[in-house]
Motif scaffolding. Structure first.
Motif, PDB file in Angstrom:
ATOM      1  N   SER A  42     -18.112  21.874  -3.136  1.00  0.00           N
ATOM      2  CA  SER A  42     -17.125  21.009  -3.784  1.00  0.00           C
ATOM      3  C   SER A  42     -17.748  20.106  -4.833  1.00  0.00           C
ATOM      4  O   SER A  42     -17.124  19.807  -5.858  1.00  0.00           O
ATOM      5  N   MET A  43     -19.012  19.695  -4.633  1.00  0.00           N
ATOM      6  CA  MET A  43     -19.712  18.935  -5.697  1.00  0.00           C
ATOM      7  C   MET A  43     -19.879  19.805  -6.942  1.00  0.00           C
ATOM      8  O   MET A  43     -19.747  19.329  -8.068  1.00  0.00           O
ATOM      9  N   LYS A  44     -20.195  21.074  -6.725  1.00  0.00           N
ATOM     10  CA  LYS A  44     -20.343  21.975  -7.863  1.00  0.00           C
ATOM     11  C   LYS A  44     -19.002  22.187  -8.569  1.00  0.00           C
ATOM     12  O   LYS A  44     -18.953  22.312  -9.799  1.00  0.00           O
ATOM     13  N   GLY A  45     -17.921  22.213  -7.807  1.00  0.00           N
ATOM     14  CA  GLY A  45     -16.597  22.275  -8.431  1.00  0.00           C
ATOM     15  C   GLY A  45     -16.344  21.053  -9.305  1.00  0.00           C
ATOM     16  O   GLY A  45     -15.769  21.156 -10.395  1.00  0.00           O
ATOM     17  N   ALA A  46     -16.795  19.892  -8.832  1.00  0.00           N
ATOM     18  CA  ALA A  46     -16.636  18.659  -9.615  1.00  0.00           C
ATOM     19  C   ALA A  46     -17.429  18.735 -10.916  1.00  0.00           C
ATOM     20  O   ALA A  46     -16.953  18.312 -11.982  1.00  0.00           O
ATOM     21  N   GLY A  95     -31.703  20.179  -8.060  1.00  0.00           N
ATOM     22  CA  GLY A  95     -30.753  20.236  -6.957  1.00  0.00           C
ATOM     23  C   GLY A  95     -31.418  20.526  -5.638  1.00  0.00           C
ATOM     24  O   GLY A  95     -32.603  20.864  -5.563  1.00  0.00           O
ATOM     25  N   THR A  96     -30.633  20.381  -4.592  1.00  0.00           N
ATOM     26  CA  THR A  96     -31.094  20.689  -3.253  1.00  0.00           C
ATOM     27  C   THR A  96     -29.933  21.300  -2.481  1.00  0.00           C
ATOM     28  O   THR A  96     -28.776  21.150  -2.878  1.00  0.00           O
ATOM     29  N   ALA A  97     -30.240  21.982  -1.410  1.00  0.00           N
ATOM     30  CA  ALA A  97     -29.198  22.648  -0.625  1.00  0.00           C
ATOM     31  C   ALA A  97     -28.764  21.758   0.535  1.00  0.00           C
ATOM     32  O   ALA A  97     -29.488  20.867   0.976  1.00  0.00           O
ATOM     33  N   LEU A  98     -27.553  22.000   1.015  1.00  0.00           N
ATOM     34  CA  LEU A  98     -27.103  21.427   2.278  1.00  0.00           C
ATOM     35  C   LEU A  98     -26.309  22.496   3.000  1.00  0.00           C
ATOM     36  O   LEU A  98     -25.292  22.983   2.481  1.00  0.00           O
ATOM     37  N   TYR A  99     -26.780  22.895   4.159  1.00  0.00           N
ATOM     38  CA  TYR A  99     -26.048  23.835   5.003  1.00  0.00           C
ATOM     39  C   TYR A  99     -25.595  23.072   6.246  1.00  0.00           C
ATOM     40  O   TYR A  99     -26.407  22.734   7.110  1.00  0.00           O
ATOM     41  N   ALA A 100     -24.303  22.770   6.312  1.00  0.00           N
ATOM     42  CA  ALA A 100     -23.762  22.047   7.460  1.00  0.00           C
ATOM     43  C   ALA A 100     -22.273  22.357   7.580  1.00  0.00           C
ATOM     44  O   ALA A 100     -21.551  22.305   6.578  1.00  0.00           O
ATOM     45  N   PRO A 101     -21.792  22.683   8.773  1.00  0.00           N
ATOM     46  CA  PRO A 101     -20.348  22.909   8.942  1.00  0.00           C
ATOM     47  C   PRO A 101     -19.563  21.665   8.535  1.00  0.00           C
ATOM     48  O   PRO A 101     -20.037  20.530   8.727  1.00  0.00           O
ATOM     49  N   PHE A 102     -18.381  21.864   8.001  1.00  0.00           N
ATOM     50  CA  PHE A 102     -17.553  20.741   7.564  1.00  0.00           C
ATOM     51  C   PHE A 102     -17.397  19.702   8.672  1.00  0.00           C
ATOM     52  O   PHE A 102     -17.555  18.501   8.449  1.00  0.00           O
ATOM     53  N   SER A 151     -24.012  25.160 -11.868  1.00  0.00           N
ATOM     54  CA  SER A 151     -23.085  25.166 -10.739  1.00  0.00           C
ATOM     55  C   SER A 151     -23.544  26.209  -9.734  1.00  0.00           C
ATOM     56  O   SER A 151     -24.739  26.416  -9.523  1.00  0.00           O
ATOM     57  N   SER A 152     -22.614  26.889  -9.115  1.00  0.00           N
ATOM     58  CA  SER A 152     -22.927  27.865  -8.076  1.00  0.00           C
ATOM     59  C   SER A 152     -21.738  28.772  -7.877  1.00  0.00           C
ATOM     60  O   SER A 152     -20.589  28.344  -8.060  1.00  0.00           O
ATOM     61  N   GLY A 169     -20.265  26.375   5.850  1.00  0.00           N
ATOM     62  CA  GLY A 169     -21.484  25.586   5.827  1.00  0.00           C
ATOM     63  C   GLY A 169     -21.814  24.972   4.487  1.00  0.00           C
ATOM     64  O   GLY A 169     -22.765  24.206   4.378  1.00  0.00           O
ATOM     65  N   SER A 170     -21.027  25.299   3.462  1.00  0.00           N
ATOM     66  CA  SER A 170     -21.330  24.773   2.116  1.00  0.00           C
ATOM     67  C   SER A 170     -20.178  23.955   1.534  1.00  0.00           C
ATOM     68  O   SER A 170     -20.013  23.866   0.326  1.00  0.00           O
TER      69      SER A 170
END
Length: 254
Positions: free
Chosen positions: A161-165, A98-105, A145-146, A155-156
């Motif tokens: 939401s991908m982890k929820g999926a 996995g990789t992270a993404l920190y970005a406001p919606f 997941s997370s 920021g996540s």
């Protein structure tokens, strides 16, 4: 690979949580196949550590965002297993890469969204599908997941939401693969000190202190807190755990 040993495939096993998972699994007497995206040297070091524990291991390159590469990867892996053990099959699939993404919606781009989606959902979905014919009956699938699927930090939105999926998908896997005796579970780490996301949790003192302050056990997590839980799920002691989300966060945001 030993003919009588069980075998685990750990994606993203060259560093961070995946490295700890691979070594913890080897300590349970299980052989390991691990994947790396770009850092072969680090992957080879993990292979050497596992072999020093008395288990067999080998590493293969895999970009888990590139579904088109999966047939070739599965062919290489199963060919190696056939050669070494007399069977192309394995027992445990740990979808960790996995990789992270920190970005406001409001500022998340379609390109960023697709990148995270391909690694954290589409890649997991189709790698599991491609690996399924070679996963032994009675095997296990462990998806990662997370805590961010349960609680929200600005920021996540895409990552969480991908982890929820993935959590929903895991329950479907448990249901549909039950007739083969294959259990599927989720391990959801809280915030961990690794180089994930550029070392954000580890290296930013304010972030580290803030997470520790909302964690019941009073500190940020370490890789060593996670790998043993994944390894446990690969043992007979965990055979009746299925379709479950196990959060390993020290009691974060309770």
């Amino acid at each position: 690979m030993a003919a009588n040993s069980k075998i685990a495939l750990v994606t993203g096993g060259s560093r961070g949580l995946g490295k700890n998972m691979a070594i913890s699994i080897a300590k349970k007497g299980i052989d390991v196949v691990l994947t790396y995206n770009s850092n072969k040297d680090e992957a080879d070091k993990v292979v050497a550590q596992i072999e020093a524990l008395g288990q067999k291991a080998f590493a293969l390159q895999l970009d888990t965002s590139n579904v088109k590469a999966f047939d070739d990867f599965v062919g290489k892996m199963t060919g190696h297993l056939q050669e070494k053990t007399g069977s192309p099959n394995f027992d445990f699939l740990i979808n960790n890469a996995g990789t992270a993404l920190y970005a406001p919606f409001a500022e998340t781009t379609e390109q960023q969204f697709d990148y995270v989606m391909n690694i954290h959902y589409k890649g997991v979905f189709f790698l599991t599908q491609k690996a399924l014919p070679f996963l032994n009956n009675g095997g296990r699938i462990i998806n990662i997941s997370s805590g961010l699927a349960r609680f929200s930090f600005p920021g996540s939105s895409a990552y969480g939401s991908m982890k929820g999926a993935i959590e929903t998908l895991t329950r479907y896997l448990a249901k549909e693969l039950g007739p083969r005796g294959i259990a599927a579970n989720i391990v959801a780490p809280g915030a961990i000190e690794t180089d994930f996301g550029g070392g954000h949790v580890r290296d930013d003192e304010a972030t580290n202190k803030q997470i520790a302050s909302v964690t019941a056990l009073g500190r940020v997590g370490l890789p060593d807190d996670i790998g043993g839980v994944v390894a446990f799920l690969c043992t007979e002691d965990a055979k009746w755990i299925n379709g479950q989300r196990i959060e390993v966060s020290g009691g974060m945001m309770l």
